[in-house]
Design a protein around this motif. Sequence first.
Motif, PDB file in Angstrom:
ATOM      1  N   CYS A  68       7.811  -4.633  34.024  1.00  0.00           N
ATOM      2  CA  CYS A  68       6.966  -5.486  34.902  1.00  0.00           C
ATOM      3  C   CYS A  68       5.653  -4.802  35.585  1.00  0.00           C
ATOM      4  CB  CYS A  68       7.820  -5.894  36.332  1.00  0.00           C
ATOM      5  SG  CYS A  68       8.417  -4.666  37.352  1.00  0.00           S
ATOM      6  N   CYS A 109       6.246  -3.641  43.240  1.00  0.00           N
ATOM      7  CA  CYS A 109       5.462  -3.890  42.051  1.00  0.00           C
ATOM      8  C   CYS A 109       5.392  -5.378  41.981  1.00  0.00           C
ATOM      9  CB  CYS A 109       6.154  -3.466  40.932  1.00  0.00           C
ATOM     10  SG  CYS A 109       7.204  -4.622  39.916  1.00  0.00           S
ATOM     11  N   SER A 114       5.217  -8.593  39.382  1.00  0.00           N
ATOM     12  CA  SER A 114       5.669  -9.094  37.939  1.00  0.00           C
ATOM     13  C   SER A 114       5.248 -10.697  37.847  1.00  0.00           C
ATOM     14  CB  SER A 114       7.118  -8.951  37.856  1.00  0.00           C
ATOM     15  OG  SER A 114       7.613  -9.327  36.531  1.00  0.00           O
ATOM     16  N   LYS A 141      10.850  -2.127  42.595  1.00  0.00           N
ATOM     17  CA  LYS A 141      11.108  -1.421  41.153  1.00  0.00           C
ATOM     18  C   LYS A 141      11.668  -0.213  41.427  1.00  0.00           C
ATOM     19  CE  LYS A 141       8.644  -0.905  36.994  1.00  0.00           C
ATOM     20  NZ  LYS A 141       7.341  -1.091  36.269  1.00  0.00           N
ATOM     21  N   TYR A 189       8.011  -5.904  25.787  1.00  0.00           N
ATOM     22  CA  TYR A 189       6.608  -5.139  26.318  1.00  0.00           C
ATOM     23  C   TYR A 189       6.392  -3.805  25.457  1.00  0.00           C
ATOM     24  CZ  TYR A 189       7.957  -8.238  30.394  1.00  0.00           C
ATOM     25  OH  TYR A 189       8.221  -9.138  31.151  1.00  0.00           O
TER      26      TYR A 189
END
Length: 417
Positions: free
Chosen positions: A22, A49, A51, A63, A258
């Motif tokens: 994220c 964070c 996302s 996170k 990712y």
Amino acid sequence: MQDKIETKLEILADAAKYDASCASGSAGKRSAGKGEKGIGSLTGGSGICHSFTPDGRCVSLLKILMTNYCIYDCHYCINRISSNVRRARFTVQEVVDLTINFYKRNYIEGLFLSSGIIKDPDYTMESMVKIAKSLRVDHHFKGYIHLKTIPNASPELQEEAGLYADRLSINIEMPTQKGLNTFAPEKNISDITGSMGRLRNKISEHKTSKTHTGKRLPRFAPGGQSTQMIVGADASDDKTILNSSVDLYQTHKLRRVYYSAFSPIPDASLILPLKPAPLIREHRLYQADWLLRFYDFSLDEILQGTKNNMLDMDHDPKLAWALRNRHLFPIDINKADKKLLLRIPGLGALTVQKIIKARKYCNLSWSDLTKMRVPLGKVKPFITASDYRPPAYLLDMESLGNQLKNTEQLDLFGRAV
Ligand code: SF4
């Protein structure tokens, strides 16, 4: 006590920033109230964070790692056993309390929880499951939960995690076993893909099957699975990386892969490269991944004509393909089928839908495209409309390639990616 929690939060939120699953960002704008201090004071933004959901919504997540102690020695990881880093560990109750406190204050909409491996994979996974279970069962927490699954943890624990988490992920880290042997010797690609396969089956079973009394099975990781690959730590080329992604999407039905460009970490292992991988490479891999998932491109098409199995860094992969296949352009937007329209640089998937709908009623002209907010500057070398053909100077591939260096590819919604 509160100071202790704040210190742990500072260490374990910082340790979690290396996970690309994220997009990390400080939540500095959400300042604490006057005189307010303590947990949830966001002046430092520790642990929050942002996302993005598949429909483009931005959500805030806490996170963190449960702990950055780890018995493994993955060379690329700042938390490896041989790293000289400040360590901390949350208890199960501390993570639960932190999440609930932040959630009640409206600072977060969910939790992204990963961990180093303490004692053994099962012990660690069990603690992570306890956190998710306590949030759901004891606190009726309705927010989002993303749990990193611990490689080699027992299938039973991984499956229990799916009952409480919205999304599960297990990092594959390197596209080949050779890469893992060098950089993460305790990890094995077939153990990782074996876990992914079991979770894929469970996700599908819970979506489609019913109990013997005809009731639906409980939710199981409805947000699916994701993974992360480090780019540029080993010698894998883009073809190897994307081949691995295609396999993960097709065989294991992953929602996202990712890519994380390697960047040197403090107290780095001597076998790692000294320089970071260029961020543009990570960006191009995301763009190619997007084409594979939403634009009906095959990997062979994306890599056609590239050098050394590496993506073109000067042009986004869709534009690079168009420049290599100039003979297919300009494309008549009033006649081309959907697959061909999706190949036009500058046209996002939603714009293509709009074009297909609108042209049922009339032949589309330049001004129709303007009204539809088509990025005309980008599409003009590649299309014809009822009253438009590109001028000759836009049909020369070489000069066009130079003019269009480093222009952006559009995502599903027509935004640059
Ligand atoms: S298992 Fe995870 S936390 Fe532990 S060293 Fe490897 S990457 Fe880092």
